[in-house]
Design a protein around this motif. Structure first.
Motif, PDB file in Angstrom:
ATOM      1  N   LEU A 115       0.708  -1.240  -0.043  1.00 29.27           N
ATOM      2  CA  LEU A 115      -0.062  -0.030   0.222  1.00 29.27           C
ATOM      3  C   LEU A 115       0.786   1.316   0.108  1.00 29.27           C
ATOM      4  CD1 LEU A 115      -2.780  -1.212   2.669  1.00 29.27           C
ATOM      5  CD2 LEU A 115      -3.134  -0.506   0.107  1.00 29.27           C
ATOM      6  N   VAL A 116       1.982   1.401   0.975  1.00 33.66           N
ATOM      7  CA  VAL A 116       2.809   2.522   0.757  1.00 33.66           C
ATOM      8  C   VAL A 116       3.458   2.656  -0.495  1.00 33.66           C
ATOM      9  CG1 VAL A 116       4.877   3.175   1.669  1.00 33.66           C
ATOM     10  CG2 VAL A 116       3.385   2.337   3.277  1.00 33.66           C
ATOM     11  N   ARG A 117       3.806   1.563  -1.168  1.00 34.61           N
ATOM     12  CA  ARG A 117       4.576   1.818  -2.343  1.00 34.61           C
ATOM     13  C   ARG A 117       3.286   2.321  -3.738  1.00 34.61           C
ATOM     14  NH1 ARG A 117       7.462  -3.023  -1.380  1.00 34.61           N
ATOM     15  NH2 ARG A 117       5.791  -4.395  -1.949  1.00 34.61           N
ATOM     16  N   GLU A 118       2.395   1.656  -3.649  1.00 33.85           N
ATOM     17  CA  GLU A 118       1.224   2.183  -4.325  1.00 33.85           C
ATOM     18  C   GLU A 118       0.786   3.619  -4.035  1.00 33.85           C
ATOM     19  OE1 GLU A 118      -2.556   0.115  -3.682  1.00 33.85           O
ATOM     20  OE2 GLU A 118      -1.185  -1.798  -4.474  1.00 33.85           O
ATOM     21  N   THR A 119       0.848   4.011  -3.099  1.00 34.23           N
ATOM     22  CA  THR A 119       0.835   5.605  -2.450  1.00 34.23           C
ATOM     23  C   THR A 119       1.972   6.279  -3.207  1.00 34.23           C
ATOM     24  OG1 THR A 119      -0.321   4.879  -0.532  1.00 34.23           O
ATOM     25  CG2 THR A 119       0.517   7.055  -0.543  1.00 34.23           C
ATOM     26  N   ASP A 120       3.235   6.035  -2.749  1.00 36.93           N
ATOM     27  CA  ASP A 120       4.460   6.587  -3.357  1.00 36.93           C
ATOM     28  C   ASP A 120       4.137   6.847  -4.790  1.00 36.93           C
ATOM     29  OD1 ASP A 120       5.481   6.822  -0.901  1.00 36.93           O
ATOM     30  OD2 ASP A 120       6.913   5.030  -1.206  1.00 36.93           O
ATOM     31  N   ILE A 121       3.763   5.705  -5.546  1.00 38.37           N
ATOM     32  CA  ILE A 121       3.563   5.851  -7.145  1.00 38.37           C
ATOM     33  C   ILE A 121       2.505   7.037  -7.314  1.00 38.37           C
ATOM     34  CG2 ILE A 121       2.555   4.651  -9.207  1.00 38.37           C
ATOM     35  CD1 ILE A 121       4.109   2.136  -8.095  1.00 38.37           C
ATOM     36  N   ARG A 122       1.335   6.916  -6.661  1.00 31.97           N
ATOM     37  CA  ARG A 122       0.261   7.846  -6.909  1.00 31.97           C
ATOM     38  C   ARG A 122       0.628   9.279  -6.711  1.00 31.97           C
ATOM     39  NH1 ARG A 122      -4.093  10.448  -7.824  1.00 31.97           N
ATOM     40  NH2 ARG A 122      -5.906  10.998  -6.319  1.00 31.97           N
ATOM     41  N   ARG A 123       1.432   9.361  -5.601  1.00 33.80           N
ATOM     42  CA  ARG A 123       2.122  10.820  -5.222  1.00 33.80           C
ATOM     43  C   ARG A 123       3.048  11.292  -6.395  1.00 33.80           C
ATOM     44  NH1 ARG A 123       3.692  10.408   1.079  1.00 33.80           N
ATOM     45  NH2 ARG A 123       1.562  10.519   1.989  1.00 33.80           N
ATOM     46  N   MET A 124       3.738  10.315  -6.795  1.00 36.64           N
ATOM     47  CA  MET A 124       4.728  10.753  -8.023  1.00 36.64           C
ATOM     48  C   MET A 124       4.178  11.269  -9.100  1.00 36.64           C
ATOM     49  SD  MET A 124       8.349   8.757  -7.152  1.00 36.64           S
ATOM     50  CE  MET A 124       7.749   7.105  -6.848  1.00 36.64           C
ATOM     51  N   ASP A 125       2.918  10.449  -9.605  1.00 30.32           N
ATOM     52  CA  ASP A 125       2.142  10.665 -10.778  1.00 30.32           C
ATOM     53  C   ASP A 125       1.737  12.030 -10.446  1.00 30.32           C
ATOM     54  OD1 ASP A 125       2.857   8.134 -11.811  1.00 30.32           O
ATOM     55  OD2 ASP A 125       0.843   7.222 -11.402  1.00 30.32           O
ATOM     56  N   LEU A 126       1.073  12.302  -9.386  1.00 28.22           N
ATOM     57  CA  LEU A 126       0.498  13.764  -9.159  1.00 28.22           C
ATOM     58  C   LEU A 126       1.633  14.762  -9.544  1.00 28.22           C
ATOM     59  CD1 LEU A 126      -1.744  12.990  -6.126  1.00 28.22           C
ATOM     60  CD2 LEU A 126      -2.558  13.584  -8.391  1.00 28.22           C
ATOM     61  N   THR A 127       2.828  14.623  -8.858  1.00 28.76           N
ATOM     62  CA  THR A 127       3.805  15.493  -9.022  1.00 28.76           C
ATOM     63  C   THR A 127       4.452  15.641 -10.483  1.00 28.76           C
ATOM     64  OG1 THR A 127       4.445  15.066  -6.743  1.00 28.76           O
ATOM     65  CG2 THR A 127       6.090  15.943  -7.961  1.00 28.76           C
ATOM     66  N   ALA A 128       4.336  14.463 -11.042  1.00 35.46           N
ATOM     67  CA  ALA A 128       4.841  14.599 -12.524  1.00 35.46           C
ATOM     68  C   ALA A 128       3.656  15.135 -13.087  1.00 35.46           C
ATOM     69  CB  ALA A 128       5.165  13.126 -13.011  1.00 35.46           C
ATOM     70  N   ASP A 129       2.780  15.138 -13.194  1.00 36.09           N
ATOM     71  CA  ASP A 129       1.694  15.951 -13.787  1.00 36.09           C
ATOM     72  C   ASP A 129       1.744  17.530 -13.542  1.00 36.09           C
ATOM     73  OD1 ASP A 129      -0.737  15.904 -15.502  1.00 36.09           O
ATOM     74  OD2 ASP A 129      -1.912  16.279 -13.569  1.00 36.09           O
ATOM     75  N   VAL A 130       2.148  17.726 -12.423  1.00 37.82           N
ATOM     76  CA  VAL A 130       2.386  19.191 -12.188  1.00 37.82           C
ATOM     77  C   VAL A 130       3.638  19.784 -13.175  1.00 37.82           C
ATOM     78  CG1 VAL A 130       2.930  21.002 -10.520  1.00 37.82           C
ATOM     79  CG2 VAL A 130       1.261  19.205  -9.953  1.00 37.82           C
ATOM     80  N   TYR A 131       4.576  19.132 -12.950  1.00 38.44           N
ATOM     81  CA  TYR A 131       5.832  19.218 -13.610  1.00 38.44           C
ATOM     82  C   TYR A 131       5.686  19.526 -15.329  1.00 38.44           C
ATOM     83  CZ  TYR A 131       8.972  19.420  -9.853  1.00 38.44           C
ATOM     84  OH  TYR A 131       9.726  19.704  -8.629  1.00 38.44           O
ATOM     85  N   ALA A 132       4.900  18.228 -15.533  1.00 37.05           N
ATOM     86  CA  ALA A 132       4.412  18.403 -17.085  1.00 37.05           C
ATOM     87  C   ALA A 132       3.791  19.504 -17.694  1.00 37.05           C
ATOM     88  CB  ALA A 132       3.761  16.981 -17.367  1.00 37.05           C
ATOM     89  N   GLN A 133       2.890  19.959 -16.639  1.00 37.44           N
ATOM     90  CA  GLN A 133       1.983  21.123 -17.156  1.00 37.44           C
ATOM     91  C   GLN A 133       2.785  22.463 -17.023  1.00 37.44           C
ATOM     92  OE1 GLN A 133      -2.232  21.383 -15.616  1.00 37.44           O
ATOM     93  NE2 GLN A 133      -1.639  19.326 -14.695  1.00 37.44           N
ATOM     94  N   ARG A 134       3.588  22.503 -15.863  1.00 33.30           N
ATOM     95  CA  ARG A 134       4.132  23.631 -15.571  1.00 33.30           C
ATOM     96  C   ARG A 134       5.254  24.332 -16.382  1.00 33.30           C
ATOM     97  NH1 ARG A 134       7.715  25.021 -10.083  1.00 33.30           N
ATOM     98  NH2 ARG A 134       7.348  27.224  -9.766  1.00 33.30           N
TER      99      ARG A 134
END
Length: 190
Positions: A115-134
């Motif tokens: 569950l922690v690994r899945e959450t880490d991936i989710r958090r990194m996906d959200l962060t990557a989305d911000v960087y991609a847009q920004r």
């Protein structure tokens, strides 16, 4: 004399998160959590099939409190540059001791680790989305930046969980200056 009211499942889980943050995984042992709750094992088992189910429920509550609520509050689509400071301020209010403790718990429990690994991936996906847009970055570059950003976030949570949100913000500002120097200016509207 009237009996103290029964704890709800959510109250058990919130108590567990507080105890985990305060004292680490040892605080989630059955006897310890029942003592902290002032309740019997029967009360515990009213809500949880067994201790394993409890640990998984605690981890899911951590995900809800420290990830999903923030993701719902601050959707990445349509984000503006001025939103970033507010988002970061909210992120820096999470319980960093709990971040470190949940990872310590994951070292000894495979279900929690998953569950922690899945959450880490989710958090990194959200962060990557911000960087991609920004910065209008391709997926690979945005993911690399998200990985470095998240590694710094977790590193601070583990090595300095007592660090104030203000100090975290200062360090983030330093990091953001470096990112802006390399990839800026931001393409997000203000």
């Amino acid at each position: 004399m009237t009996a103290a009211p029964r704890l709800t499942r959510t109250q058990w889980l919130d108590l567990a998160l507080g105890e985990l943050s305060r004292a680490g995984p040892e605080a989630l042992k059955l006897d310890a959590i029942c003592i902290a709750a002032g309740k019997t094992k029967g009360s515990f088992y009213h809500h949880f099939a067994d201790h394993d189910a409890f640990l998984l429920a605690v981890t899911r509550r951590w995900i809800d409190v420290q990830t999903e609520r923030l993701a719902e509050q601050f959707p990445t689509k349509g984000m503006r540059e001025s939103d970033l400071r507010e988002i970061l301020g909210a992120i820096l209010q999470i319980d960093f001791r709990l971040e470190a403790a949940i990872r310590h718990l994951a070292e000894t429990h495979d279900g929690v680790a998953n569950l922690v690994r899945e959450t880490d991936i989710r958090r990194m996906d959200l962060t990557a989305d911000v960087y991609a847009q920004r910065f209008e970055l391709d997926d690979a570059c945005a993911r690399d930046l998200a990985l470095v950003d998240y590694a710094a976030f977790l590193g601070l949570a583990v090595i300095a969980p007592e660090m104030s949100p203000e100090r975290h913000m200062q360090l983030y500002d330093l990091y953001d200056e470096m990112v802006l120097a390399r990839y800026g200016p931001s393409k997000l509207e203000d």
